[in-house]
Design a protein around this motif. Structure first.
Motif, PDB file in Angstrom:
ATOM      1  N   UNK A  58       4.265   9.818  -9.514  1.00 19.75           N
ATOM      2  CA  UNK A  58       3.965   9.762 -10.960  1.00 19.75           C
ATOM      3  C   UNK A  58       2.930  10.994 -11.565  1.00 19.75           C
ATOM      4  N   UNK A  59       2.213  11.308 -10.412  1.00 18.52           N
ATOM      5  CA  UNK A  59       1.183  12.607 -10.577  1.00 18.52           C
ATOM      6  C   UNK A  59       2.108  13.721 -10.681  1.00 18.52           C
ATOM      7  N   UNK A  60       2.970  13.939  -9.701  1.00 18.35           N
ATOM      8  CA  UNK A  60       3.615  15.115  -9.765  1.00 18.35           C
ATOM      9  C   UNK A  60       4.740  15.248 -10.883  1.00 18.35           C
ATOM     10  N   UNK A  61       5.287  14.329 -11.434  1.00 16.10           N
ATOM     11  CA  UNK A  61       6.093  14.368 -12.594  1.00 16.10           C
ATOM     12  C   UNK A  61       5.354  14.388 -13.708  1.00 16.10           C
ATOM     13  N   UNK A  62       4.332  13.825 -13.927  1.00 15.40           N
ATOM     14  CA  UNK A  62       3.598  13.992 -15.120  1.00 15.40           C
ATOM     15  C   UNK A  62       2.908  15.433 -15.165  1.00 15.40           C
ATOM     16  N   UNK A  63       2.546  15.770 -14.135  1.00 15.75           N
ATOM     17  CA  UNK A  63       2.217  17.416 -14.259  1.00 15.75           C
ATOM     18  C   UNK A  63       3.219  18.517 -14.597  1.00 15.75           C
ATOM     19  N   UNK A  64       4.557  18.284 -13.837  1.00 19.65           N
ATOM     20  CA  UNK A  64       5.402  18.887 -14.298  1.00 19.65           C
ATOM     21  C   UNK A  64       5.701  18.937 -16.073  1.00 19.65           C
ATOM     22  N   UNK A  65       5.971  17.460 -16.200  1.00 20.29           N
ATOM     23  CA  UNK A  65       6.215  17.365 -17.718  1.00 20.29           C
ATOM     24  C   UNK A  65       5.280  17.708 -18.601  1.00 20.29           C
ATOM     25  N   UNK A  66       4.186  17.316 -18.398  1.00 21.28           N
ATOM     26  CA  UNK A  66       2.919  17.702 -19.342  1.00 21.28           C
ATOM     27  C   UNK A  66       2.803  19.292 -19.305  1.00 21.28           C
ATOM     28  N   UNK A  67       2.505  19.738 -18.247  1.00 19.42           N
ATOM     29  CA  UNK A  67       2.113  21.332 -18.195  1.00 19.42           C
ATOM     30  C   UNK A  67       3.254  22.053 -18.680  1.00 19.42           C
ATOM     31  N   UNK A  68       4.811  21.836 -18.354  1.00 17.24           N
ATOM     32  CA  UNK A  68       5.701  22.515 -18.879  1.00 17.24           C
ATOM     33  C   UNK A  68       5.757  22.475 -20.133  1.00 17.24           C
ATOM     34  N   UNK A  69       5.663  21.164 -20.706  1.00 17.23           N
ATOM     35  CA  UNK A  69       5.834  21.351 -22.080  1.00 17.23           C
ATOM     36  C   UNK A  69       4.647  21.922 -22.940  1.00 17.23           C
ATOM     37  N   UNK A  70       3.502  21.721 -22.325  1.00 16.42           N
ATOM     38  CA  UNK A  70       2.182  22.482 -23.041  1.00 16.42           C
ATOM     39  C   UNK A  70       2.544  24.159 -23.122  1.00 16.42           C
TER      40      UNK A  70
ATOM     41  N   UNK B 187       0.631  -1.229  -0.013  1.00 20.63           N
ATOM     42  CA  UNK B 187       0.041   0.045  -0.153  1.00 20.63           C
ATOM     43  C   UNK B 187       0.970   1.330   0.002  1.00 20.63           C
ATOM     44  N   UNK B 188       1.999   1.282   0.768  1.00 26.23           N
ATOM     45  CA  UNK B 188       2.885   2.259   0.848  1.00 26.23           C
ATOM     46  C   UNK B 188       3.691   2.789  -0.508  1.00 26.23           C
ATOM     47  N   UNK B 189       3.910   1.504  -1.073  1.00 25.36           N
ATOM     48  CA  UNK B 189       4.666   1.707  -2.554  1.00 25.36           C
ATOM     49  C   UNK B 189       3.738   2.128  -3.509  1.00 25.36           C
ATOM     50  N   UNK B 190       2.372   1.569  -3.207  1.00 20.26           N
ATOM     51  CA  UNK B 190       1.390   2.022  -4.519  1.00 20.26           C
ATOM     52  C   UNK B 190       1.270   3.499  -4.257  1.00 20.26           C
ATOM     53  N   UNK B 191       1.089   4.277  -2.991  1.00 18.07           N
ATOM     54  CA  UNK B 191       0.735   5.356  -2.747  1.00 18.07           C
ATOM     55  C   UNK B 191       1.820   6.274  -3.121  1.00 18.07           C
ATOM     56  N   UNK B 192       3.004   5.922  -2.727  1.00 13.18           N
ATOM     57  CA  UNK B 192       4.331   6.608  -3.139  1.00 13.18           C
ATOM     58  C   UNK B 192       4.472   6.868  -4.614  1.00 13.18           C
ATOM     59  N   UNK B 193       4.413   5.733  -5.313  1.00  6.76           N
ATOM     60  CA  UNK B 193       4.602   5.580  -6.819  1.00  6.76           C
ATOM     61  C   UNK B 193       3.457   6.525  -7.462  1.00  6.76           C
ATOM     62  N   UNK B 194       2.363   6.442  -7.127  1.00  6.93           N
ATOM     63  CA  UNK B 194       1.324   7.078  -7.553  1.00  6.93           C
ATOM     64  C   UNK B 194       1.535   8.626  -7.569  1.00  6.93           C
ATOM     65  N   UNK B 195       1.742   8.978  -6.143  1.00  8.72           N
ATOM     66  CA  UNK B 195       1.929  10.542  -5.946  1.00  8.72           C
ATOM     67  C   UNK B 195       3.101  11.106  -6.790  1.00  8.72           C
TER      68      UNK B 195
END
Length: 202
Positions: free
Chosen positions: A13-25, A3-11
């Motif tokens: 992933x969300x932050x990295x995807x936001x930075x990458x996608x919003x920054x590139x957009x 559960x801890x690994x799932x929560x950590x990886x999910x959070x």
């Protein structure tokens, strides 16, 4: 742990995807490697300092995770190669006031210090260190984060060869492999472009 690994990886992933996608957009290929200071804006100072402090805390932990296997490998190899060398194998007790005696291996102290200094100098020399980080991240992402965990799970769970879960995990693994290859190609292309404008310690 799951559960801890799932929560950590999910959070993460969300932050990295936001930075990458919003920054590139927003900025396309002109997106800076450092979103905090890459735009030439350094205010409000407290917010930039807080962000940099969080990055330092994150990198200290990440550095330990990635450096410990290297330290362990080199120290084990040296102990096997020179088992009778007192500098490499022995520990000396150092008395620290109020804390008692602490055992120190001077080879470990010298080797690890030299490693950290060398890596720090390399990071200062290279003005395009972000591209190297991207390449290392792309090379490490698929095997360490996806392939090995998926294969270990499949070996333990003994799923059928053509079960839906096994096929979906294999598709996920190959999709992440393609993402890693594309990211590595992008990092290499960026390195090639930046080598032409290379200035040490800039």
């Amino acid at each position: 742990m799951k559960k801890a690994a799932t929560i950590g990886v999910s959070i993460t992933t969300v932050f990295y995807m936001l930075c990458g996608c919003v920054g590139y957009a927003a900025f396309g290929n002109d997106a800076p490697g450092n979103f905090l200071t890459g735009f030439g804006v350094y205010e409000p100072y407290w917010l930039i300092d807080l962000g940099n402090a969080c990055i330092v805390v994150h990198l200290i932990g990440a550095y330990q995770v990635f450096a410990q296997p290297i330290f362990s490998f080199v120290e084990g190899w040296c102990q096997n190669r020179w088992p009778n060398n007192g500098f490499i194998t022995s520990e000396k007790g150092v008395n620290i006031p109020l804390l008692g005696v602490y055992n120190v291996n001077f080879f470990r102290l010298v080797w690890r210090t030299m490693f950290v200094v060398l890596i720090s100098v390399v990071a200062m020399i290279l003005p395009f260190f972000n591209d190297f980080l991207g390449l290392i991240g792309a090379a490490a992402f698929w095997p360490l984060t996806v392939y090995f965990p998926v294969e270990m799970y499949l070996a333990q769970s003994k799923l059928g060869t053509f079960s839906a879960k096994r096929i979906s995990l294999k598709i996920l693994s190959w999709a992440c492999c393609i993402v890693s290859i594309v990211a590595a190609v992008g990092s290499i292309q960026s390195l090639i472009v930046n080598v032409g404008t290379f200035k040490a310690f800039s």
